[in-house]
Scaffold this motif. Sequence first.
Motif, short mmCIF file in Angstrom:
data_model
loop_
_atom_site.label_atom_id
_atom_site.label_comp_id
_atom_site.label_asym_id
_atom_site.label_seq_id
_atom_site.Cartn_x
_atom_site.Cartn_y
_atom_site.Cartn_z
N VAL A 234 0.91 -1.20 0.17
CA VAL A 234 0.10 -0.07 -0.17
C VAL A 234 0.92 1.30 0.02
O VAL A 234 1.54 1.47 0.88
N SER A 235 0.60 2.01 -1.08
CA SER A 235 1.41 3.40 -1.25
C SER A 235 0.37 4.32 -1.45
O SER A 235 -0.75 4.33 -1.68
N GLY A 236 0.62 5.77 -1.11
CA GLY A 236 0.01 6.79 -1.42
C GLY A 236 0.00 7.85 -0.18
O GLY A 236 0.81 7.87 0.54
N ILE A 237 -0.88 8.74 -0.50
CA ILE A 237 -0.93 9.87 0.51
C ILE A 237 -2.38 9.73 1.02
O ILE A 237 -3.47 9.65 0.68
N PHE A 238 -2.54 9.55 2.53
CA PHE A 238 -3.70 9.39 3.23
C PHE A 238 -3.88 10.15 4.30
O PHE A 238 -3.04 10.70 5.00
N ASN A 239 -5.17 10.63 4.60
CA ASN A 239 -5.55 11.43 5.78
C ASN A 239 -5.63 10.42 6.85
O ASN A 239 -5.99 9.22 6.81
N VAL A 240 -5.31 10.95 8.23
CA VAL A 240 -5.25 10.22 9.33
C VAL A 240 -6.01 10.96 10.30
O VAL A 240 -5.37 11.98 11.21
N GLY A 241 -7.32 11.03 10.44
CA GLY A 241 -8.28 11.35 11.54
C GLY A 241 -9.24 10.49 11.75
O GLY A 241 -9.08 9.13 11.45
N THR A 242 -10.15 10.67 12.43
CA THR A 242 -11.37 9.84 12.69
C THR A 242 -12.41 9.75 11.89
O THR A 242 -13.22 8.83 11.69
N GLY A 243 -12.47 11.15 10.95
CA GLY A 243 -13.58 11.10 10.02
C GLY A 243 -14.67 11.76 10.63
O GLY A 243 -15.81 11.81 9.93
N ARG A 244 -14.52 12.15 11.89
CA ARG A 244 -15.64 12.95 12.47
C ARG A 244 -15.34 14.10 13.42
O ARG A 244 -14.28 14.01 14.28
N ALA A 245 -15.63 15.36 13.06
CA ALA A 245 -15.53 16.48 13.63
C ALA A 245 -16.05 16.60 15.11
O ALA A 245 -17.31 16.33 15.20
N GLN A 246 -15.29 17.00 16.07
CA GLN A 246 -16.03 17.24 17.23
C GLN A 246 -15.48 18.77 18.03
O GLN A 246 -14.36 18.97 17.61
N SER A 247 -16.29 19.22 18.65
CA SER A 247 -16.27 20.80 19.01
C SER A 247 -15.16 20.62 20.28
O SER A 247 -14.83 19.60 20.74
N PHE A 248 -14.42 21.90 20.42
CA PHE A 248 -13.49 22.06 21.59
C PHE A 248 -14.41 21.88 22.81
O PHE A 248 -13.79 21.53 23.88
N ASN A 249 -15.47 22.18 22.97
CA ASN A 249 -16.45 21.87 24.19
C ASN A 249 -16.52 20.52 24.34
O ASN A 249 -16.53 20.28 25.65
N ASP A 250 -16.52 19.75 23.10
CA ASP A 250 -16.65 18.27 23.54
C ASP A 250 -15.32 17.89 24.43
O ASP A 250 -15.56 17.07 25.14
N VAL A 251 -14.31 18.41 23.75
CA VAL A 251 -13.03 18.00 24.47
C VAL A 251 -12.86 18.49 26.14
O VAL A 251 -12.68 17.92 26.93
N ALA A 252 -13.48 19.74 26.01
CA ALA A 252 -13.49 20.55 27.44
C ALA A 252 -14.44 19.59 28.32
O ALA A 252 -14.07 19.52 29.49
N HIS A 253 -15.45 19.41 28.16
CA HIS A 253 -16.59 18.46 28.71
C HIS A 253 -15.91 17.19 29.04
O HIS A 253 -16.20 16.69 30.31
N ALA A 254 -15.14 16.58 28.28
CA ALA A 254 -14.67 15.22 28.52
C ALA A 254 -13.52 15.52 29.62
O ALA A 254 -13.45 14.52 30.53
N ALA A 255 -12.85 16.40 29.45
CA ALA A 255 -11.54 16.41 30.54
C ALA A 255 -12.29 17.12 32.12
O ALA A 255 -11.89 16.52 33.05
N ILE A 256 -13.60 17.84 31.83
CA ILE A 256 -14.17 18.45 33.11
C ILE A 256 -14.84 16.88 33.79
O ILE A 256 -14.57 16.82 35.17
N GLY A 257 -15.30 16.16 33.05
CA GLY A 257 -16.09 15.14 33.50
C GLY A 257 -15.09 14.22 34.05
O GLY A 257 -15.24 13.56 35.33
N TRP A 258 -13.82 14.00 33.58
CA TRP A 258 -12.74 13.25 34.11
C TRP A 258 -12.37 13.97 35.58
O TRP A 258 -12.09 13.07 36.46
N HIS A 259 -12.26 15.10 35.48
CA HIS A 259 -11.81 15.99 36.67
C HIS A 259 -12.73 15.84 37.70
O HIS A 259 -12.26 15.84 39.02
N GLY A 260 -13.78 15.86 37.35
CA GLY A 260 -14.90 15.67 38.49
C GLY A 260 -15.51 17.09 38.75
O GLY A 260 -16.63 17.22 39.66
N ALA A 261 -14.91 18.05 38.43
CA ALA A 261 -15.49 19.26 38.57
C ALA A 261 -14.89 20.31 37.74
O ALA A 261 -13.81 20.35 36.98
#
Length: 316
Positions: A234-261
Amino acid sequence: MIIVTGGAGFIGSNIVQGLNARGIDDILVVDDLSDGHKCLNLNDADIADYMDKDDFLARIRAGQDFGRVEAIFHEGACSSTTEWDGRFVMQVNYEYSKAVLDWCAPTRVPLIYASSASVYGMGPTFREAREFERPLNMYAYSKFQFDCHLRRHMHALEGQVAGLRYFNVYGPREQHKGSMASVAWHFYNQLETAGRVRLFEGSDGYGPGEQQRDFIHVDDVVAVNLWLFDNPQVSGIFNVGTGRAQSFNDVAHAAIGWHGAGGIDYIPFPDHLKGRYQSFTQADMGTLRAAGFEHRFTPVEEGVPRYLDWLKDRGL
């Protein structure tokens, strides 16, 4: 032997870990340890040897034989998107990559190298085709030019060459990157010190914190690299993402949820980023999927807590 350039850096050191997990330790790491903090990315890794990036470049330009090389993972680069010394960036990113390709090609050594989703500029289409590529800084331009160089020579190459356009990568072993580290890293530190995270106010029609990126965990990036290693046809140029855009708020809420507050403070959007900020990225994963890659990608709701557990466990 397997060679990993940038092997003490973020993605490179995780590739070394992925190889170690397979029982592979005949690895030559090539890097620049002017910033000695990067050695911490390798203190739990098993490698055969280390070589400075300038020594490695001199040796491949001289045609030195390294013995049997199974593959080169070329991750080394100046990755700062704020570096505007064009001569420096083109030497370190473009000319260096050409030298690695020139060394690999005659002996058909597989080359898997880091490109970047930054070649797409403001988007909005993120597909591996020239009409969608409009780099906006020197880092992106250097990556774009090497991709173009590969396209011009791909027909004559007999060995595997694969360029990977990484989207927003986060995960273990990025702590040395400072301001260039992922938002997940910054949120972790902000929550530890202030109990709140900071996000930009709205821009480009997006509400506060609602700008969206394709966030991909570094474990998934390693999985793509190793899959290509397993599939040298396999050769070529390939995107490496998930194929799904998520918001910065999503990342923030995941971090806050882990932190507990915690909470979110929205700060004014910087003037110097207006017109140069990707408010939306989403990898078109059709090319990699068509090549046969079937791995499930990790959403931020799973990946961010896993990453923050790793940071906490290591006292970072």
